[in-house]
Design a protein around this motif. Sequence first.
Motif, PDB file in Angstrom:
ATOM      1  N   SER A  56       0.864  -1.072   0.055  1.00  0.00           N
ATOM      2  CA  SER A  56       0.121  -0.210  -0.103  1.00  0.00           C
ATOM      3  C   SER A  56       0.879   1.260  -0.121  1.00  0.00           C
ATOM      4  O   SER A  56       0.410   2.299   0.329  1.00  0.00           O
ATOM      5  CB  SER A  56      -1.063  -0.061   1.172  1.00  0.00           C
ATOM      6  N   ILE A  57       2.266   1.304  -0.365  1.00  0.00           N
ATOM      7  CA  ILE A  57       3.118   2.413  -0.569  1.00  0.00           C
ATOM      8  C   ILE A  57       2.610   3.183  -1.938  1.00  0.00           C
ATOM      9  O   ILE A  57       2.695   4.210  -1.866  1.00  0.00           O
ATOM     10  CB  ILE A  57       4.579   1.978  -0.433  1.00  0.00           C
ATOM     11  N   LEU A  58       2.529   2.255  -3.023  1.00  0.00           N
ATOM     12  CA  LEU A  58       2.052   2.286  -4.304  1.00  0.00           C
ATOM     13  C   LEU A  58       0.578   2.056  -4.606  1.00  0.00           C
ATOM     14  O   LEU A  58       0.226   1.060  -3.990  1.00  0.00           O
ATOM     15  CB  LEU A  58       3.110   2.397  -5.339  1.00  0.00           C
ATOM     16  N   ILE A  59       0.020   2.996  -5.593  1.00  0.00           N
ATOM     17  CA  ILE A  59      -1.236   2.477  -5.982  1.00  0.00           C
ATOM     18  C   ILE A  59      -1.299   2.503  -7.503  1.00  0.00           C
ATOM     19  O   ILE A  59      -0.736   3.664  -8.104  1.00  0.00           O
ATOM     20  CB  ILE A  59      -2.412   3.279  -5.354  1.00  0.00           C
ATOM     21  N   LYS A  60      -1.821   1.447  -8.129  1.00  0.00           N
ATOM     22  CA  LYS A  60      -1.656   1.519  -9.608  1.00  0.00           C
ATOM     23  C   LYS A  60      -3.232   1.935  -9.912  1.00  0.00           C
ATOM     24  O   LYS A  60      -4.236   1.395  -9.429  1.00  0.00           O
ATOM     25  CB  LYS A  60      -1.542  -0.017 -10.363  1.00  0.00           C
ATOM     26  N   ARG A  61      -3.538   2.863 -11.073  1.00  0.00           N
ATOM     27  CA  ARG A  61      -4.674   3.223 -11.418  1.00  0.00           C
ATOM     28  C   ARG A  61      -4.771   2.962 -13.048  1.00  0.00           C
ATOM     29  O   ARG A  61      -3.902   3.155 -13.733  1.00  0.00           O
ATOM     30  CB  ARG A  61      -4.898   4.747 -11.252  1.00  0.00           C
ATOM     31  N   GLN A  62      -5.889   2.043 -13.348  1.00  0.00           N
ATOM     32  CA  GLN A  62      -6.086   1.454 -14.671  1.00  0.00           C
ATOM     33  C   GLN A  62      -6.058   2.541 -15.728  1.00  0.00           C
ATOM     34  O   GLN A  62      -6.597   3.657 -15.603  1.00  0.00           O
ATOM     35  CB  GLN A  62      -7.272   0.639 -14.857  1.00  0.00           C
ATOM     36  N   GLY A  63      -5.258   2.213 -16.549  1.00  0.00           N
ATOM     37  CA  GLY A  63      -4.787   3.440 -17.653  1.00  0.00           C
ATOM     38  C   GLY A  63      -4.174   4.840 -17.531  1.00  0.00           C
ATOM     39  O   GLY A  63      -4.107   5.690 -18.296  1.00  0.00           O
ATOM     40  N   GLU A  64      -3.717   4.951 -16.055  1.00  0.00           N
ATOM     41  CA  GLU A  64      -3.161   6.356 -15.585  1.00  0.00           C
ATOM     42  C   GLU A  64      -1.760   6.012 -15.367  1.00  0.00           C
ATOM     43  O   GLU A  64      -0.938   6.993 -15.428  1.00  0.00           O
ATOM     44  CB  GLU A  64      -3.964   6.722 -14.581  1.00  0.00           C
ATOM     45  N   GLY A  65      -1.335   4.772 -14.577  1.00  0.00           N
ATOM     46  CA  GLY A  65       0.001   4.643 -14.092  1.00  0.00           C
ATOM     47  C   GLY A  65      -0.174   4.432 -12.650  1.00  0.00           C
ATOM     48  O   GLY A  65      -0.988   3.915 -12.210  1.00  0.00           O
ATOM     49  N   THR A  66       1.248   4.389 -12.158  1.00  0.00           N
ATOM     50  CA  THR A  66       1.321   4.130 -10.643  1.00  0.00           C
ATOM     51  C   THR A  66       1.646   5.339 -10.029  1.00  0.00           C
ATOM     52  O   THR A  66       2.463   6.317 -10.249  1.00  0.00           O
ATOM     53  CB  THR A  66       2.473   3.154 -10.655  1.00  0.00           C
ATOM     54  N   PHE A  67       1.149   5.493  -8.859  1.00  0.00           N
ATOM     55  CA  PHE A  67       1.048   6.679  -7.875  1.00  0.00           C
ATOM     56  C   PHE A  67       1.435   6.447  -6.542  1.00  0.00           C
ATOM     57  O   PHE A  67       1.302   5.209  -6.039  1.00  0.00           O
ATOM     58  CB  PHE A  67      -0.232   7.399  -7.938  1.00  0.00           C
ATOM     59  N   VAL A  68       1.948   7.564  -5.984  1.00  0.00           N
ATOM     60  CA  VAL A  68       2.459   7.399  -4.473  1.00  0.00           C
ATOM     61  C   VAL A  68       1.087   7.198  -3.733  1.00  0.00           C
ATOM     62  O   VAL A  68       0.254   8.237  -3.936  1.00  0.00           O
ATOM     63  CB  VAL A  68       3.307   8.314  -3.986  1.00  0.00           C
ATOM     64  N   SER A  69       0.871   6.217  -2.761  1.00  0.00           N
ATOM     65  CA  SER A  69      -0.277   6.392  -2.150  1.00  0.00           C
ATOM     66  C   SER A  69      -0.473   7.480  -1.114  1.00  0.00           C
ATOM     67  O   SER A  69       0.849   8.322  -0.787  1.00  0.00           O
ATOM     68  CB  SER A  69      -0.551   5.129  -1.222  1.00  0.00           C
ATOM     69  N   ASP A  70      -1.735   7.782  -0.307  1.00  0.00           N
ATOM     70  CA  ASP A  70      -1.719   8.606   0.648  1.00  0.00           C
ATOM     71  C   ASP A  70      -1.177   7.952   1.922  1.00  0.00           C
ATOM     72  O   ASP A  70      -1.783   7.272   2.603  1.00  0.00           O
ATOM     73  CB  ASP A  70      -3.046   9.093   0.920  1.00  0.00           C
ATOM     74  N   LEU A  71       0.114   8.309   1.993  1.00  0.00           N
ATOM     75  CA  LEU A  71       0.959   7.590   3.144  1.00  0.00           C
ATOM     76  C   LEU A  71       0.952   8.193   4.608  1.00  0.00           C
ATOM     77  O   LEU A  71       0.560   9.495   4.764  1.00  0.00           O
ATOM     78  CB  LEU A  71       2.477   7.530   3.015  1.00  0.00           C
ATOM     79  N   SER A  72       0.711   7.368   5.552  1.00  0.00           N
ATOM     80  CA  SER A  72       0.922   7.669   7.042  1.00  0.00           C
ATOM     81  C   SER A  72       1.712   6.960   7.694  1.00  0.00           C
ATOM     82  O   SER A  72       2.371   5.799   7.000  1.00  0.00           O
ATOM     83  CB  SER A  72      -0.406   7.674   7.684  1.00  0.00           C
ATOM     84  N   THR A  73       2.168   7.171   9.051  1.00  0.00           N
ATOM     85  CA  THR A  73       3.166   6.318   9.706  1.00  0.00           C
ATOM     86  C   THR A  73       2.455   4.926   9.785  1.00  0.00           C
ATOM     87  O   THR A  73       3.095   3.805   9.758  1.00  0.00           O
ATOM     88  CB  THR A  73       3.265   6.916  11.059  1.00  0.00           C
ATOM     89  N   SER A  74       1.326   4.759   9.863  1.00  0.00           N
ATOM     90  CA  SER A  74       0.559   3.370  10.201  1.00  0.00           C
ATOM     91  C   SER A  74       0.767   2.702   8.850  1.00  0.00           C
ATOM     92  O   SER A  74       0.638   1.592   9.069  1.00  0.00           O
ATOM     93  CB  SER A  74      -0.921   3.688  10.623  1.00  0.00           C
TER      94      SER A  74
END
Length: 224
Positions: A56-74
């Motif tokens: 859950s550090i990165l997230i893939k979006r279909q047709g858009e690419g790979t993005f950094v997730s909304d990260l928190s310490t948890s």
Amino acid sequence: MKVRTSDIVFKAIEEKIFSGEWKSGTKITSEPQLAKELNVSRISVREAIEKMVALSILIKRQGEGTFVSDLSTSTYLNNLIPMLTLDKYDYMEILELRLVMDVESARLCAIRCSEDIIKELEEAYSEMLQYEGDMEKFTEKDLKFHMKIAEGTQNSLIIKINEMLRDILNYHQRGLYHTLGPVGGIKEHKFILDAIKNRDAELAGIFVKRHIERTIKELKDIQR
């Protein structure tokens, strides 16, 4: 020990995130470009990215690419769960951990907790008395008492760590009460409860410290 190329890529991506170069929501560099920048194969880049997606550090979006997730310490703490649940800890290590963590948690709880938390602590203590002869249920209520203290700190990291350790602590507590019995714990939990109710942070911490130190001493005596 040989380091896998995908692990090197993982660390490189992690560094971009930690340094702030890639912030939450940022679309990361494409796999071919990353492979070229790091001088590695696209397979190694893909493996590292898939691992970070799974964590859950990165997230893939279909047709858009790979993005950094909304990260928190948890997010990062969640990644410790497999290690914590698979590793085996002896009683003394768990007690030493609690000696560090629970004392300050009790102090913060006495200062910050709501009246609702105090009522739930009273309820948990009452249930401990009710199930004194049933080690399974008694352990469950004891753990509930300590989880409520963690909740009362209003510190999201303390709460999260306690949630992560719940199963380990449950196993640990059952073993302790089968070995030492519940009597000492019942008396000491009453002192802790009263100190928190009176908003006496120092006394709450002292009673938790005495509770754990007494348990350590009795356990060492048995082990001898």
